[in-house]
Motif scaffolding. Sequence first.
Motif, PDB file in Angstrom:
ATOM      1  N   ASP A   1      -0.502  -1.205  -4.395  1.00  0.00           N
ATOM      2  CA  ASP A   1      -1.855  -0.686  -4.274  1.00  0.00           C
ATOM      3  C   ASP A   1      -1.538   1.166  -4.072  1.00  0.00           C
ATOM      4  O   ASP A   1      -0.886   1.131  -3.631  1.00  0.00           O
TER       5      ASP A   1
ATOM      6  N   MET B   1       2.156  11.804   5.430  1.00  0.00           N
ATOM      7  CA  MET B   1       0.875  12.937   6.325  1.00  0.00           C
ATOM      8  C   MET B   1       2.130  13.751   6.366  1.00  0.00           C
ATOM      9  O   MET B   1       1.230  14.782   6.736  1.00  0.00           O
TER      10      MET B   1
ATOM     11  N   TYR C   1      -4.727  11.376  15.686  1.00  0.00           N
ATOM     12  CA  TYR C   1      -4.903  10.152  16.344  1.00  0.00           C
ATOM     13  C   TYR C   1      -4.700  10.640  17.418  1.00  0.00           C
ATOM     14  O   TYR C   1      -5.351   8.804  18.420  1.00  0.00           O
TER      15      TYR C   1
ATOM     16  N   TYR D   1       3.568   5.885   6.911  1.00  0.00           N
ATOM     17  CA  TYR D   1       2.177   7.460   7.422  1.00  0.00           C
ATOM     18  C   TYR D   1       2.667   8.225   8.584  1.00  0.00           C
ATOM     19  O   TYR D   1       2.082   9.157   8.570  1.00  0.00           O
TER      20      TYR D   1
ATOM     21  N   PRO E   1      -0.209  -4.804   2.767  1.00  0.00           N
ATOM     22  CA  PRO E   1      -0.354  -4.489   3.900  1.00  0.00           C
ATOM     23  C   PRO E   1       0.490  -3.276   2.893  1.00  0.00           C
ATOM     24  O   PRO E   1       1.383  -2.907   2.597  1.00  0.00           O
TER      25      PRO E   1
ATOM     26  N   SER F   1      -7.388   1.640  -6.223  1.00  0.00           N
ATOM     27  CA  SER F   1      -8.623   1.209  -5.538  1.00  0.00           C
ATOM     28  C   SER F   1      -8.729   3.023  -4.260  1.00  0.00           C
ATOM     29  O   SER F   1      -7.725   3.304  -3.532  1.00  0.00           O
TER      30      SER F   1
ATOM     31  N   PHE G   1      -2.594  -5.316   8.664  1.00  0.00           N
ATOM     32  CA  PHE G   1      -1.618  -5.740   9.235  1.00  0.00           C
ATOM     33  C   PHE G   1      -0.757  -4.941  10.706  1.00  0.00           C
ATOM     34  O   PHE G   1      -0.663  -4.129  10.343  1.00  0.00           O
TER      35      PHE G   1
ATOM     36  N   TYR H   1      -7.569   2.901  16.275  1.00  0.00           N
ATOM     37  CA  TYR H   1      -7.738   4.673  16.354  1.00  0.00           C
ATOM     38  C   TYR H   1      -9.241   4.268  15.943  1.00  0.00           C
ATOM     39  O   TYR H   1      -9.194   3.747  15.165  1.00  0.00           O
TER      40      TYR H   1
ATOM     41  N   GLY I   1      -5.349  -4.030   3.899  1.00  0.00           N
ATOM     42  CA  GLY I   1      -4.115  -4.198   4.682  1.00  0.00           C
ATOM     43  C   GLY I   1      -4.714  -4.679   5.988  1.00  0.00           C
ATOM     44  O   GLY I   1      -5.338  -4.891   6.241  1.00  0.00           O
TER      45      GLY I   1
ATOM     46  N   ALA J   1       0.933  -1.443  -0.069  1.00  0.00           N
ATOM     47  CA  ALA J   1       0.143   0.187   0.218  1.00  0.00           C
ATOM     48  C   ALA J   1       0.998   1.169  -0.362  1.00  0.00           C
ATOM     49  O   ALA J   1       1.373   1.357   0.614  1.00  0.00           O
TER      50      ALA J   1
HETATM   51  N1  LLP Z   1      -5.533  -0.984   0.819  1.00  0.00           N
HETATM   52  C1  LLP Z   1      -5.558   0.217   0.872  1.00  0.00           C
HETATM   53  C2  LLP Z   1      -7.019   0.204   0.162  1.00  0.00           C
HETATM   54  C3  LLP Z   1      -5.624   1.291   1.769  1.00  0.00           C
HETATM   55  O1  LLP Z   1      -6.409   2.252   2.033  1.00  0.00           O
HETATM   56  C4  LLP Z   1      -5.300   1.175   3.307  1.00  0.00           C
HETATM   57  C5  LLP Z   1      -4.371   2.346   4.143  1.00  0.00           C
HETATM   58  C6  LLP Z   1      -4.277   0.256   2.824  1.00  0.00           C
HETATM   59  C7  LLP Z   1      -4.782  -0.993   2.163  1.00  0.00           C
HETATM   60  C8  LLP Z   1      -2.622  -0.265   4.146  1.00  0.00           C
HETATM   61  O2  LLP Z   1      -3.085  -0.058   4.897  1.00  0.00           O
HETATM   62  P1  LLP Z   1      -1.984  -0.430   6.864  1.00  0.00           P
HETATM   63  O3  LLP Z   1      -1.992  -2.229   5.657  1.00  0.00           O
HETATM   64  O4  LLP Z   1      -1.103   0.720   6.144  1.00  0.00           O
HETATM   65  O5  LLP Z   1      -3.296  -0.707   7.815  1.00  0.00           O
HETATM   66  N2  LLP Z   1      -3.321   7.221   8.306  1.00  0.00           N
HETATM   67  C9  LLP Z   1      -3.797   6.245   9.273  1.00  0.00           C
HETATM   68  C10 LLP Z   1      -3.796   4.334   8.640  1.00  0.00           C
HETATM   69  C11 LLP Z   1      -4.802   4.892   7.330  1.00  0.00           C
HETATM   70  C12 LLP Z   1      -4.840   3.507   6.299  1.00  0.00           C
HETATM   71  C13 LLP Z   1      -5.580   4.181   5.259  1.00  0.00           C
HETATM   72  N3  LLP Z   1      -5.353   2.844   4.422  1.00  0.00           N
HETATM   73  C14 LLP Z   1      -2.015   5.816  10.027  1.00  0.00           C
HETATM   74  O6  LLP Z   1      -1.227   6.355  10.154  1.00  0.00           O
HETATM   75  O7  LLP Z   1      -2.650   4.924  10.785  1.00  0.00           O
END
Ligand code: LLP
Length: 453
Positions: free
Chosen positions: A110, A410, A350, A406, A309, A133, A266, A185, A264, A89
Motif C-alpha cells: 500500500d 518520520m 502524539y 513510523y 497493516p 492510496s 491493527f 491518539y 490498516g 503499508a
Molecule cells: N493504509 C492507509 C491508507 C494508511 O493511511 C495507513 C496509515 C495504513 C494503511 C497503515 O496503518 P497502520 O496499520 O500502521 O496503523 N504516524 C502515526 C500513524 C499514522 C497512520 C496513518 N496511516 C504513528 O506514528 O502512530
Amino acid sequence: MVRTTRLYPRPKLTGTPRKTDGGIPLAGIYDYLEDKDGILTVDGVSSVELASRFGTPLYVYSARRIRDNYRRIHDAFAARRENFRANYAVKANNNLSVLDLLRQEGAGADCAGPGEIRMARSVGFPPDRILYSGNYNSDEELRYGLESGAVINLDDGPLLERLLKFGTPEALCFRINPGFGKGAYPGVVTAGPDAKFGMREREALKAYRRAKEAGIERLGVHMMAGSNVLETPYWAAITDRLTGIAARIAKALRIELDFIDLGGGFGVPSKIGETPLPIQDVAKKVVDAYERRLASTPGIGDPTLMIEPGRYLVSDAGILLASVTHVKTSAKRFVGCDAGMNTLLRPALYGAYHEILPATKLRARRSVRANVTGPICENTDMLGKDRRLPRLEVGDLLAVLNAGAYGYAMASRFNSRPMPAEVLVVDGEAHLVRERETLDDLVRGEPVPSAVA
Ligand code: LLP
C-alpha cells in the motif's frame, strides 16, 4: 560462563493466564531481545557490537520478527477466508530490505505516493499488487500512479475526472469515510467527522456511478479509519459498517465488487505487559461480519477481503539504539542521548509512549527517575518522561522499543542533524541496510547563487 536470559521473564499471573493467540506467553512479544550478562542483544547480536560497528543513533530491525508478524496476521485471516490478501503499508517503514522481505513473504504494497510506488517497484512488487492510496493528489501524481500500473484508490469523487484525462484504469477503488474511526491518539483517527480522508456514502455513490460509466472493469471499496487500535469489538463494528456501505453501492449500481479493503490500524501494545491484539479473534470476527454481509447481498460477487497493516508488521520488530551523551541534574534529572525528536518523532508529536531500556546496564538497579531527551533545541524533545533507570554514564546505550514503525520513516534533519543508519539482523547477522548520512550530505544539492555571496 555467559548467562543468557529472556528479557521479560513470564510475568506472575493472577486470575486467568493471559496468552497471545498463538499460545505464546505474553512476554514472548520481544523474544528477539535478550539479556546477555546485562547487555541487550538483538537476535543474538550484542547492542554494544552494533553501536561500535554502525554508530548511533541506529535503527535495528529483526527480520525474524517481521516475518513472524506477517505470518501471524496473514494466516489468521487466510485460514478463514481463501479470497484474502494483505498489503503492507509502506509508510510505516520504507526501508528497501524490509520491503523486499515482506514481498518475499507474499505481501502486496500500500503506497501513499509516487515515492513509495517507486521504492516498492524497485524491490519487485508487481504493479497489480500495489495499491496507490493517495490524498489531495496532484495531476502529476495521478498520472504517475496510472502509468505505474498500480491500482488507484481515490480519496474524492472529482479526482476521477482528473485521472480519466490520462487514461482509464482497469481497476480502481474509492476511499470511504465510514463515519467513525478509532486511534490510539487523537492524531491517528483517520475517519469520522473531523477526518480529511475519504468520502461519505452519498458522494461515493455518485463516484462509483461515474466509474461504471467510464468502463472501469474492476471496482473496489476502501477505508482506513484509524491506527493502533487494540480493541476487538471495534474491528467487527467497522467491518460491518464498511461492508454495509459497499453492499448498498453494489445493489444501487448493480455492480459486482472486486475487493473490499479494510485498511490498516491493527494495534501493537506500547508498554510491556499490555495485552497484544488477539489477532485470531479479530480475524474471526472480521471474516464472520464480512461473509455475513456477502451472503445477504446477492449480486455483490466474491470480493477479495484486503487489509493493509503497517505498524503490526514492523513496530515491535525494531529498536532505536542511542548513546548517552550527557547526564544533567537541574530541577529535574535529564539523561541526554544522541537520538531525539529528529530521530523518533512520535513522543513529541502524539505523546506516544515508548519503552526505553538501559541496553548496557540491564541488570543494574533502577535507582533514579529521569527524563530521556535528545540534542534538539525544543522542549518537546523528550523520548520518555519520568523513567526509572539505573545511574547512567556517557557512552552507555539506550534502546527505545517499538521503533520499527513510523520511526525512521518520520525522522527529519531538524537542527541539521544527518539521518541515522538502519541495520537488519538476519539469522544472527547484522546487515547495514541504509547508510548514515554525513555532514557533507547536508551541504549537497544546495547551490548558493553568487548573488548571495
Ligand atoms: N493504509 C492507509 C491508507 C494508511 O493511511 C495507513 C496509515 C495504513 C494503511 C497503515 O496503518 P497502520 O496499520 O500502521 O496503523 N504516524 C502515526 C500513524 C499514522 C497512520 C496513518 N496511516 C504513528 O506514528 O502512530
